[in-house]
Design a protein around this motif. Structure first.
Motif, PDB file in Angstrom:
ATOM      1  N   VAL A 171      -6.316  -4.865   5.102  1.00  0.00           N
ATOM      2  CA  VAL A 171      -5.265  -5.474   4.279  1.00  0.00           C
ATOM      3  C   VAL A 171      -5.849  -6.423   3.241  1.00  0.00           C
ATOM      4  O   VAL A 171      -5.561  -6.313   2.057  1.00  0.00           O
ATOM      5  CB  VAL A 171      -4.231  -6.216   5.169  1.00  0.00           C
ATOM      6  N   ALA A 191       0.060  -3.672   0.394  1.00  0.00           N
ATOM      7  CA  ALA A 191       0.322  -4.580   1.523  1.00  0.00           C
ATOM      8  C   ALA A 191       0.292  -6.030   1.051  1.00  0.00           C
ATOM      9  O   ALA A 191       1.152  -6.843   1.435  1.00  0.00           O
ATOM     10  CB  ALA A 191      -0.714  -4.350   2.620  1.00  0.00           C
ATOM     11  N   LEU A 217      -1.835   1.644   7.650  1.00  0.00           N
ATOM     12  CA  LEU A 217      -2.400   0.509   6.900  1.00  0.00           C
ATOM     13  C   LEU A 217      -3.391   0.963   5.844  1.00  0.00           C
ATOM     14  O   LEU A 217      -3.506   0.337   4.798  1.00  0.00           O
ATOM     15  CB  LEU A 217      -3.114  -0.455   7.847  1.00  0.00           C
ATOM     16  N   THR A 266      -3.016  -8.181   9.593  1.00  0.00           N
ATOM     17  CA  THR A 266      -2.773  -6.776   9.948  1.00  0.00           C
ATOM     18  C   THR A 266      -1.290  -6.542  10.202  1.00  0.00           C
ATOM     19  O   THR A 266      -0.730  -5.522   9.810  1.00  0.00           O
ATOM     20  CB  THR A 266      -3.523  -6.414  11.257  1.00  0.00           C
ATOM     21  N   HIS A 295      -9.240  -4.549  11.114  1.00  0.00           N
ATOM     22  CA  HIS A 295      -7.958  -4.138  10.544  1.00  0.00           C
ATOM     23  C   HIS A 295      -7.338  -5.207   9.658  1.00  0.00           C
ATOM     24  O   HIS A 295      -6.629  -4.881   8.709  1.00  0.00           O
ATOM     25  CB  HIS A 295      -7.031  -3.666  11.661  1.00  0.00           C
TER      26      HIS A 295
END
Lengths: 381, 76
Positions: free
Chosen positions: A204, A265, B51, A145, A200
């Protein structure tokens, strides 16, 4: 607050609790590990365990970056911060973690070290830009994360030619730690039946990296949101899978997690970082290929190379049970120090520092239930 | 540590930055990790970065499954 309040509805929680109780087969025990400290905190804070039937038990996992960071790396950060030319930027969670000889970043700062708590890597970069004469080092910790924000900051620093910014990298990997837990299930400790997967981290990495839990260890995983109803629904899904003799990777947190994860990411992580051969974890020991370091292309921003950091192994307090608690082999109240010498005000071990640590969560929300139970059984505590 | 909060995008500032609202608290964050962001989207915010975007349909589906399970539970 939208996307929060609706997942905290007490009436729905009661209904879900009844559904879990109805679904859980009598005469069978269900032992689930919530890997992530965010879940540990939610389960303790909202009293989720109290709403579960006696044969559904939650075991706290090692998913708390502050908890698993070994003492030696905190010692490194303290030594780094003590240099007159260095400004150490850190997330606040790390300030009170006990290091060797009773030291901590908080005490180092009181003794004059330039240590600054930041909310974001963006803040650390800003400090580096505005104070070009200082060596600004960001103390990077966390699972997947927290890794992309570090990667983006390093990439930005390189693009700007920010020569006084570097990162002391301690980023670690969830699936590898999960494998270490499953591979190391201990004699005398009943095995886990399933895993509540991180929320979380999975935004990703997605859900695919957990496939091995089902294919190699034949246990189900349900990726779960962090709100109490999310956790309860995930527990219900795990019970349901086991009752049907299934072990699959299911995604309860579909509102934020997709199977393939976040491509941008993952690209940023892959560009900036590479695997370390081995990394020391509190509770798990040295785990191969479980952590990241900066690639050679970004060597100029690697504090370990810039300041020639060589980590020395340092022992935890021998009376502290953090290691066994992080592996799920012991519970906070099994530790002699819990609630006496070791409290959130005077933490002896890392699990008492972060609000996500098993001991801190149990101290804040769970120990009163222990007391009620032991008083009923006529045991003084 | 992996705590992240859902927040509404209220202004796109360019340079991968956006202003968000978290229950009345306004903050500027980095949105480089989320593609095709629009005003009014909700994102999961962690240490100053978005995110992922929250999918409203999936959120509603999760809630309807929750309600259904709770109904079954209460009836049992």
């Amino acid at each position: 607050m939208k996307y929060v309040d609706e997942y905290r509805d007490p009436a729905l929680a009661k209904g879900l609790a009844a559904a879990i109780a109805a679904e859980a087969e009598a005469g069978r025990t269900y032992r689930f590990m919530e890997f992530c400290g965010g879940h540990t905190h939610a389960i303790s804070r909202y009293g989720v365990e109290d709403m579960l039937p006696a044969n559904v038990r939650m075991i706290h996992g090692p998913g708390c970056p502050v908890c698993v960071l070994p003492v030696g790396r905190i010692d490194d950060a303290i030594r780094l911060a003590a240099r007159p030319d260095v400004t150490l930027c850190t997330y606040a969670d790390l300030m009170r973690v006990p290091a060797s000889n009773g030291a901590s970043l908080l005490k180092a700062r009181a003794a004059g070290a330039d240590i600054r708590m930041v909310y974001s890597t963006l803040d650390a970069l800003r400090i580096a830009r505005s104070e070009p004469r200082r060596e600004v080092v960001f103390f990077a910790i966390g699972f997947e994360t927290t890794t992309p924000p570090t990667a983006l900051a390093v990439r930005q620093a390189k693009a700007e030619g920010c020569a006084n910014f570097s990162v002391f990298c301690n980023h670690v990997l969830t699936p590898v730690a999960m494998r270490a837990i499953l591979a190391g299930e201990e004699e005398g400790v009943p095995p886990l039946d399933g895993i509540v997967g991180p929320a979380h981290v999975s935004t990703v990495i997605g859900s695919r990296p957990y496939e091995f839990v089902a294919t190699e260890y034949h246990k189900p995983v349900v990726i779960s949101g962090f709100e109490p109803l999310d956790v309860m629904q995930s527990i219900l899904m795990l019970v349901h899978q086991l009752n049907q003799n299934r072990c699959e990777i299911e995604n309860q947190y579909a509102r934020a997690v997709v199977p393939q994860g976040n491509a941008r990411a993952l690209e940023a992580i892959a560009e900036v970082f590479e695997l370390r051969d081995s990394f020391e974890w509190r509770g798990l020991g040295a785990v191969a290929k479980s952590a990241l370091r900066l690639r050679d292309a970004f060597a100029a921003f690697d504090a370990e190379r810039r300041f020639e950091i060589e980590t020395k192994a340092a022992a935890d307090n021998p009376a502290c049970e953090c290691g066994a608690i992080l592996r799920g082999a012991k519970r906070p109240m099994d530790c002699k120090l819990f609630g006496t010498l070791c409290t959130p005000e005077t933490p002896m071990g890392s699990c008492m520092v972060s609000s996500e640590g098993s001991c801190a969560a149990h101290y804040a929300y769970g120990r009163f239930r222990d007391r009620a139970r032991t008083q009923k059984e006529g045991v003084l505590q | 540590m992996c705590l992240a909060i859902p927040a509404k995008v209220t202004e796109l500032l360019g340079d991968d930055m956006a202003r968000i609202d978290m229950d009345g608290v306004s903050k500027v964050i980095n949105v480089a990790l989320v593609e095709d962001l629009s005003l009014g989207d909700f994102v999961v915010v962690h240490v100053g970065y978005a995110l992922s975007r929250i999918d409203p349909e999936e959120a509603e589906l999760t809630l309807s499954l929750l309600r259904e399970a709770a109904l079954v539970g209460n009836a049992s």
